[in-house]
Enzyme design. Structure first.
Site: not given
Length: 688
Positions: A321, A374, A395, A438, A441, A480, A482, A486
């Protein structure tokens, strides 16, 4: 079926009227053809014997023609009916419909000639039949297009009567970018939609051969570089970009140039585009979005390779989702899986996604939404035992960097041990392929979230080496649009009037659209090299200060004067420069069959020590202890936390002076760019 029959019955009166009209036109056209052919005299073969009559009056012409109507008219009507002529909506007819009419008239004429040749003595010459067929075609088409013109004229006159009541918005002067088919379509759209989009007054196009020509009355007055000058000259208020093939850097250049004029800028929907269900995209204009703003060239996918491992398979998406998970589900459905399992702890977004997919693929689409965590191994086992998925996309994760600095134990429980639960359950239930999402970061991490993702990459390689399951991780940067990214934050701040907040003037990030990320994840999953860490080419990193400045101008404001930019300082766990690969990986990075996907070299993992350290980390996380950070450092030696716990138990960034860190990060970023360029130069010859 019943509904179709009712609709057919309702349409019969219209078709019958058209057939009667066509019969009258055919009779008239053949009468005119005989008069033209013989000019009131001619070689009419008589009914009495084979005597040729050279003189014939109009009454004789009618008498000679009358018997033919008993087979000419039925032949025309049968051919027109079964040829679909009466199914055409002539108010929207085009060249294809006109071509159909020509073919049907030709077929009917051929059948009439055959009947004359084999079944009865010919009473009128073949030339008359051919001339009549030409007249028939012109008359049938002419009457229909004349009716279409009359309707358009009537609508135009009605619009003129209402002109005094139009709003000022209707007369907005528009500049259209592009004088091709899309540009012409944009002009037509503005003129036929009650002028609700504005009034196009000038067009620009880089094709110099089009300069000073007109598109539906609108002049082409220059190239794209002339936009600022033409905006001033014609007092343009809005610009419409109508070049549907414009992508990548060139699209960004055009958008930036248009935004510099402070005009409203919109894009034309591609008139030939269809959505994923095959339906045409709605005609009209749309606002620019961040995907246009940071446009890159379109990704070319190997759909056959993706379809091979998704088609007719049961596919599980954890975190289905979420931003990336939901887009993965949308993309997966294009490849007709046997069943799609949407697994998420947050039921609202998962439910909305299921409804969206059922609306697109039908209420009986094989989609199951499962609520669960999970962290719950028993729940995972239940899902695998019930549905037997063969492909898993993982995810689900805690991803917000500052929040995970405050709650490191929760990040570890979910990201590390949740992933371990999922891997264990998947391996125990014979899953064929496991794809872990992944992040950049995870490379030289300075935050808890990135470090947990690095451990997930280690788990992937561990399970790949010790099970029959094909395990792989896909590493990419910021996405972008999500949740928590930012750009939505900047947009909200701009709409409030500012200020736009930036943590550091030199901070840079890699960006990718949600669709682009999901497509490359699916492609990487098809490469099927177990134990691989696939690194996506994110393009050039973007300086966040430049991004904020461009976004402010994107909305028609001037940075610093209209909207202030405020520097707030680095947040806990944040670093200036993200990296897609380690220093040790750069020289060993390998290319794949896809030019935007690379493979990082495998890590050397001491399995016994790794599992001992994991047990220690699990113990720390169970007690919600600050020792969690120390436990993460024991596993990931490159983890250098940028966090400081204050006396009030709040967490802040540890680095006040980032000068030394900046230099090393700049060097790492430069090396990564050089390595990527070198790999792209090698081509696609080294496939793994």
């Amino acid at each position: 079926m019943k509904q179709n029959n009712e609709q057919l019955i309702k349409g019969l009166p219209r078709r019958i009227l058209l057939m009667l009209l066509d019969c009258g036109l055919i009779v008239l056209c053949y009468y005119l053809a005989i008069l033209l052919r013989f000019d009131d005299t001619g070689a009419i073969i008589g009914v009495v014997g084979e005597q040729v009559l050279r003189e014939a009056n109009r009454q004789q012409v009618i008498v000679a023609m009358a018997p033919m109507l008993f087979y000419i008219l039925p032949i025309y009507m049968v051919v027109f009916w079964f040829g679909g002529l009466y199914e055409i909506m002539w108010e929207y007819a085009g060249m294809r419909d006109l071509a159909r009419l020509l073919c049907l008239s030709g077929l009917a004429t051929g059948l009439i000639l055959l009947v004359d040749m084999f079944f009865r003595p010919r009473t009128i010459s073949g030339a008359v039949l051919i001339i009549g067929a030409v007249f028939n075609t012109a008359a049938v088409a002419g009457v229909r297009f004349l009716w279409r013109f009359a309707r358009a004229l009537r609508a135009s006159m009605a619009e003129r009567k209402k002109k005094s009541g139009r709003t000022r918005r209707d007369e907005t002067p528009l500049l259209i970018v592009g004088a091709g088919n899309a540009g012409a379509w944009a002009v037509n759209l503005c003129k036929t939609k009650n002028n609700s989009f504005g009034n196009p007054v000038v067009i620009v196009d880089d094709d110099l051969t089009k300069k000073n020509l007109r598109v539906q009355g609108v002049p082409v007055r220059g190239t794209i570089s002339d936009i600022p000058e033409l905006v001033r000259k014609y007092h343009i208020v809005e610009i419409i970009i109508a070049i549907t093939t414009l992508k990548g850097e060139r699209l960004r250049e055009v958008i930036n140039l248009c935004n510099s004029t402070h005009c409203r800028v919109r894009m034309l929907n591609d008139p030939q585009a269809v959505d994923e269900s095959g339906k045409p995209v709605a005609a009209g204009l749309r606002e620019l979005n961040t995907a246009d703003f940071l446009s890159r060239d379109e990704i070319q996918l190997n759909n056959a390779q993706i379809s091979e491992y998704l088609h007719d398979k049961i596919v599980l998406v954890t975190g289905g989702g979420g931003s990336i998970g939901s887009e993965l589900c949308r993309q997966i459905m294009r490849y007709s899986p046997r069943q799609l399992l949407i697994f998420d702890i947050y039921e609202n977004c998962a439910y909305e996604l299921e409804m969206e997919l059922r609306n697109k693929y039908g209420a009986d689409a094989h989609i199951v939404t499962l609520v669960g965590s999970i962290r719950d191994k028993a729940r995972l086992d239940e899902v695998f035992e019930t549905y037997h998925p063969s492909v898993v996309f993982h995810a689900a994760a805690h991803k917000h960097v500052p929040l995970m600095e405050v709650s490191p134990a929760e990040a570890v429980k979910n990201n590390v041990f949740g992933t371990k639960n999922l891997l264990t359950s998947a391996a125990e239930h014979d899953v064929e392929r496991f794809v872990q999402l992944s992040t950049d970061k995870a490379v030289n991490p300075t935050n808890v979230m990135g470090c947990t993702k690095r451990i997930c990459e280690m788990l992937i390689q561990t399970y790949a080496a010790n099970t029959d399951m094909k395990c792989m991780a896909v590493r990419f940067g910021n996405v972008l649009g999500s949740h928590g990214s930012v750009i939505p934050l900047f947009e909200e701040q701009i709409k409030r009037g500012g200020p736009v907040t930036i943590t550091h003037p030199d901070i840079v990030r890699y960006f990718m659209t949600i669709t682009e990320a999901a497509q490359l994840v699916l492609q990487a999953g098809g490469l099927a090299k177990s134990g691989s860490i696939y690194v996506l080419d994110m393009g050039e990193p973007v300086r966040i200060m430049d991004l904020a400045t461009r976004l402010i101008r994107f909305y028609g404001y001037e940075p610093g004067s209209d909207i202030a930019i405020e520097i707030t300082g680095l947040r806990p766990g944040e670093k200036l420069y993200e990296e897609l690969m380690l220093d040790s990986e750069q020289d060993k990075m390998r290319s794949t069959a896809h030019n935007k996907i690379f493979i990082a070299p495998p890590m050397e993992i001491d399995l016994a020590r790794f599992y001992t350290d994991l047990q220690h980390l699990q113990l720390c996380a169970a007690h919600n202890d600050e020792a969690v950070v120390e436990g993460l450092q024991r596993i990931v030696g490159r983890y250098h936390p940028n966090r400081k716990v204050n006396e009030d138990h709040s967490v802040s960034a540890a680095r006040g002076n980032t000068a030394i860190f900046d230099k090393s990060a700049v060097a790492a970023a430069a090396a990564a760019k050089a390595a990527r360029n070198a790999m792209q130069g090698e081509g696609d010859h080294h496939v793994s």
